[in-house]
Design a protein around this motif. Structure first.
Motif, PDB file in Angstrom:
ATOM      1  N   ASP A 182       0.833  -1.215   0.000  1.00 22.64           N
ATOM      2  CA  ASP A 182       0.000   0.000   0.000  1.00 22.64           C
ATOM      3  C   ASP A 182       0.860   1.254   0.000  1.00 22.64           C
ATOM      4  O   ASP A 182       0.609   2.199  -0.742  1.00 22.64           O
ATOM      5  N   TYR A 183       1.868   1.273   0.852  1.00 22.45           N
ATOM      6  CA  TYR A 183       2.718   2.465   0.948  1.00 22.45           C
ATOM      7  C   TYR A 183       3.547   2.625  -0.326  1.00 22.45           C
ATOM      8  O   TYR A 183       3.778   3.731  -0.789  1.00 22.45           O
TER       9      TYR A 183
ATOM     10  N   VAL B 205       1.261   4.177  -2.861  1.00 23.99           N
ATOM     11  CA  VAL B 205       1.090   5.617  -2.624  1.00 23.99           C
ATOM     12  C   VAL B 205       2.303   6.359  -3.167  1.00 23.99           C
ATOM     13  O   VAL B 205       2.175   7.346  -3.907  1.00 23.99           O
TER      14      VAL B 205
ATOM     15  N   GLY C 136       2.748   6.022  16.592  1.00 22.85           N
ATOM     16  CA  GLY C 136       1.723   6.019  15.542  1.00 22.85           C
ATOM     17  C   GLY C 136       1.906   4.912  14.527  1.00 22.85           C
ATOM     18  O   GLY C 136       0.945   4.403  13.994  1.00 22.85           O
ATOM     19  N   THR C 137       3.151   4.504  14.284  1.00 22.38           N
ATOM     20  CA  THR C 137       3.383   3.584  13.173  1.00 22.38           C
ATOM     21  C   THR C 137       2.759   2.219  13.398  1.00 22.38           C
ATOM     22  O   THR C 137       2.121   1.665  12.523  1.00 22.38           O
TER      23      THR C 137
ATOM     24  N   ALA D   6      -1.440   1.698  13.435  1.00 21.34           N
ATOM     25  CA  ALA D   6      -2.293   1.698  12.239  1.00 21.34           C
ATOM     26  C   ALA D   6      -2.454   0.283  11.708  1.00 21.34           C
ATOM     27  O   ALA D   6      -3.398  -0.022  11.057  1.00 21.34           O
TER      28      ALA D   6
ATOM     29  N   VAL E  38      -5.402   7.782  -6.797  1.00 24.35           N
ATOM     30  CA  VAL E  38      -6.129   6.589  -6.368  1.00 24.35           C
ATOM     31  C   VAL E  38      -6.592   6.738  -4.928  1.00 24.35           C
ATOM     32  O   VAL E  38      -5.825   7.155  -4.062  1.00 24.35           O
TER      33      VAL E  38
ATOM     34  N   PHE F 240      -7.512   4.217  -2.242  1.00 27.18           N
ATOM     35  CA  PHE F 240      -7.352   2.775  -2.138  1.00 27.18           C
ATOM     36  C   PHE F 240      -8.449   2.150  -1.289  1.00 27.18           C
ATOM     37  O   PHE F 240      -9.075   2.791  -0.462  1.00 27.18           O
TER      38      PHE F 240
ATOM     39  N   ASN G 224      -8.262   0.297   1.151  1.00 25.13           N
ATOM     40  CA  ASN G 224      -8.031   0.353   2.603  1.00 25.13           C
ATOM     41  C   ASN G 224      -7.329   1.650   2.998  1.00 25.13           C
ATOM     42  O   ASN G 224      -6.393   1.646   3.773  1.00 25.13           O
TER      43      ASN G 224
ATOM     44  N   SER H 158      -4.907   3.440   2.950  1.00 20.74           N
ATOM     45  CA  SER H 158      -3.471   3.585   2.699  1.00 20.74           C
ATOM     46  C   SER H 158      -2.893   4.939   3.081  1.00 20.74           C
ATOM     47  O   SER H 158      -2.066   5.486   2.367  1.00 20.74           O
ATOM     48  N   LEU H 159      -3.314   5.477   4.211  1.00 20.30           N
ATOM     49  CA  LEU H 159      -2.642   6.686   4.703  1.00 20.30           C
ATOM     50  C   LEU H 159      -1.340   6.251   5.368  1.00 20.30           C
ATOM     51  O   LEU H 159      -1.254   5.142   5.890  1.00 20.30           O
ATOM     52  N   LEU H 160      -0.339   7.119   5.340  1.00 26.25           N
ATOM     53  CA  LEU H 160       0.923   6.789   5.995  1.00 26.25           C
ATOM     54  C   LEU H 160       0.756   7.058   7.488  1.00 26.25           C
ATOM     55  O   LEU H 160       0.491   8.194   7.887  1.00 26.25           O
ATOM     56  N   PRO H 161       0.881   6.023   8.310  1.00 27.48           N
ATOM     57  CA  PRO H 161       0.510   6.154   9.724  1.00 27.48           C
ATOM     58  C   PRO H 161       1.435   7.066  10.524  1.00 27.48           C
ATOM     59  O   PRO H 161       1.058   7.514  11.598  1.00 27.48           O
TER      60      PRO H 161
END
Ligand SMILES: Nc1ncnc2c1ncn2[C@@H]1O[C@H](COP(=O)(O)OP(=O)(O)OP(=O)(O)O)[C@@H](O)[C@H]1O
Ligand SMILES: [Mg+2]
Lengths: 285, 266
Positions: A182-183, A186, A281-282, A285, B81, B83, B85, B87-90
């Motif tokens: 996913d990352y 992005v 935070g990492t 999630a 896009v 997504f 789910n 897909s934000l960067l946490p």
């Protein structure tokens, strides 16, 4: 009429409610955390005192440790020149070596891990080699290290480095390989590439793994330095213990062991805390 | 250039290595500028795969996709896009998540201050201004999806690609976000391709509904035009015969003619 009657009513209700829950709720958790280890410690000390007090005992009981090593326990900062220093100075010397060796291991380990994790070929080629090398005991590196550097100080630092670098490399590489698709997607859509991609996506995503490696590494460093210093001599907690053994000063050894344990614990906590701050935070999630 | 061929998919086929049958074959689709297209089909028929190919995240094995006169070859910010789910960067706050995308894609055309304002404007558009300094772990699923939409739209894409953007949300939040997306589509005029498996959602939002047959080896089975005037109101539409007819047509396709093979076998 009303003004004289009104005030007592709330007072009646408010008095018991806040007083009851607040006071114990603050003290109780603290007591619950501190009391059990304290009680167990006292019980263990009592047991130790009991078993080490007999006529055939080979180790000193706590009471004897206290009288023998009183100076050492009370004043860790004295310095009478040479090797006759307080424990603080010995620990400081050891910590300095660990700091150098571990910092080197951190930088080299993370950089190598990033490189290896990003190349399946390097991963497949180097992983088995690392898996073998990381099982070599720290002290086994010392003779080679002494032969290569011909001096005690760099040899000790090298032993720290070579002991703690493997878990950092391996964990960093695994972290890089596990950056979620996913990352990566992005990053691909916003065209994040090159150093920016590594800095903004890969490093933060791999940070929890990297800190796991660093935490294992710092523990190994501390194990290694005590052993290495026993052999190379000079100021340092390892040699202090060896020196005390040679002069049959068992009480000093016991005090030093307590300090070694406490410092090792603190080192682990410091790295864990740094990891928590850096990766906040990492994981959630 | 023909306005109806803003996004043009021609003879597209997609197969994964090691699998004998392609996931999709001979997909042909022309999408006009500003059009809202919904893609619907049973689970596993290749909807996400199709979207990923349009996004450039997956290679096509045959045929191609042309956007605004240019063949796509790889991902880019012109096809943002949302997504499945979020897909934000946490490790970034909501603001920073959008800001990163804006800095990457608009730094040539906007100054620092303009980009800052643009991020805030997009946060306001999805009504998330108050959560701008929160991290994704601290906000609800619907809020994450809104930030995902804001991030995608903040890139000023030519096409907005959404993969079941509301699939994981409860019915109330979903309805709320659908209304917001309709508003945004009306105000910004963005071309949208949205994947969904919700028939009501497809009919409510889309100008055209593309129905995929069952996989493997799926293709476009039918395309339905939804001729409902905009702005659309979900309450008024519920009793609208045109709405119910469209809904019935899609349901017919999905459950009578192309029933889910997995469910049919059970
Ligand atoms: N990386 C892959 N390698 C091999 N096969 C894949 C891969 N990704 C997807 N597939 C196959 O492609 C088909 C379509 O998958 P896809 O994710 O596009 O379905 P979908 O329509 O989006 O389903 P859903 O509605 O459940 O999200 C599935 O049969 C799946 O097994
Ligand atoms: Mg999907």
């Amino acid at each position: 009429m009303i003004s004289t009657k009104a005030p007592p009513a709330p007072a009646k209700f408010s008095r018991p409610t806040p007083a009851a829950p607040t006071k114990p709720s603050r003290l109780l958790p603290l007591l619950q955390a501190v009391l059990p280890p304290l009680l167990i410690l006292l019980a263990l000390l009592a047991l130790w005192e009991f078993f080490a007090s007999g006529p055939n005992a080979t180790l000193p009981p706590p009471s004897k440790v206290w009288t023998d090593a009183h100076d050492l326990i009370v004043d860790p900062f004295f310095d009478r020149g040479g090797l006759d220093k307080g424990l603080f100075w010995h620990l400081a010397a050891s910590l300095q070596r660990v700091a150098l060796g571990f910092a080197l291991a951190g930088v080299v380990g993370i950089a190598t891990g990033l490189l290896i994790g990003s190349s399946p070929f390097a991963m497949r080629g180097l992983d088995p080699i690392f898996q073998v090398l990381r099982t070599v005991p720290p002290l086994a590196w010392l003779p080679l290290s002494l032969a290569a550097f011909r001096e005690a100080q760099p040899s000790a630092i090298f032993v720290i480095f070579i002991t703690s670098v493997w878990p950092v490399i391996i964990n960093t590489a695994v972290g890089v390989r596990n950056v979620p698709q996913d990352y990566r997607n992005v990053a691909a859509v916003i065209r994040l590439r090159g150093p920016a991609y590594w800095w903004r996506i890969v490093l933060p995503a791999a940070a929890p793994y990297i800190f796991t490696g660093l935490r294992i590494g710092i523990g190994l460093s501390w194990l290694a330095i005590v052993a290495a210093e026993m052999l190379i001599g000079g100021v340092g907690i390892g040699f202090f213990i060896w020196d005390a053994w040679n002069s049959s000063n068992l009480s000093d050894i016991i005090v030093a062991l307590v300090y070694v344990g406490l410092v090792g614990f603190l080192l682990d906590r410091v790295v864990a805390l740094a990891g928590r701050i850096a990766t906040r935070g990492t994981q959630a999630a | 250039m023909d306005q109806h061929r803003f996004l043009e998919i021609t003879q597209l086929s997609i197969s994964f290595p090691k699998s004998p049958l392609p996931v999709l074959h001979d997909v042909d689709l022309q999408i006009a500028r500003g059009e809202y297209v919904a893609v619907i089909g049973h689970s596993g028929c290749g909807k996400s795969t199709l979207l990923n190919v349009i996004a450039g995240l997956l290679p096509a094995s045959g045929g191609g996709v042309v956007l605004d006169g240019r063949e796509i070859a790889g991902p880019g910010p012109d096809r943002a896009v949302v997504f499945q789910n979020h897909s934000l960067l946490p490790w970034l706050t909501c603001y920073e998540n959008i800001r990163l995308a804006v800095d990457q894609t608009l730094s040539k055309t906007m100054s620092r201050a303009e980009r800052h304002d643009w991020v805030l404007e997009n946060l306001a558009m999805v009504r998330m201004t108050s959560a701008k300094d929160k991290r994704p772990a601290e906000i609800s699923g619907g809020m994450k999806q809104r930030i995902g939409i804001a991030r995608a739209l903040a890139m000023r894409p030519k096409v907005l690609l959404m993969d079941e953007p509301f699939g994981a949300l409860d019915a109330l939040t979903r309805a709320h976000l659908q209304d917001q997306v309709m508003e945004i589509h009306a105000s910004r005029g963005t071309t949208v391709v949205m994947i969904t498996h919700d028939v009501d959602e497809a009919v409510l939002l889309a100008d055209r509904i593309v129905m995929l047959t069952n996989g493997p080896n799926a293709t476009v089975g039918e395309v339905l035009e939804v001729k409902l005037p905009r702005p659309r109101d979900r309450l008024a539409l519920a009793a609208d015969p045109a709405f119910t007819a469209a809904r019935a047509a899609v349901l017919e396709f999905l459950h009578a003619r192309h029933a889910n093979p997995a469910l049919a076998a059970a």
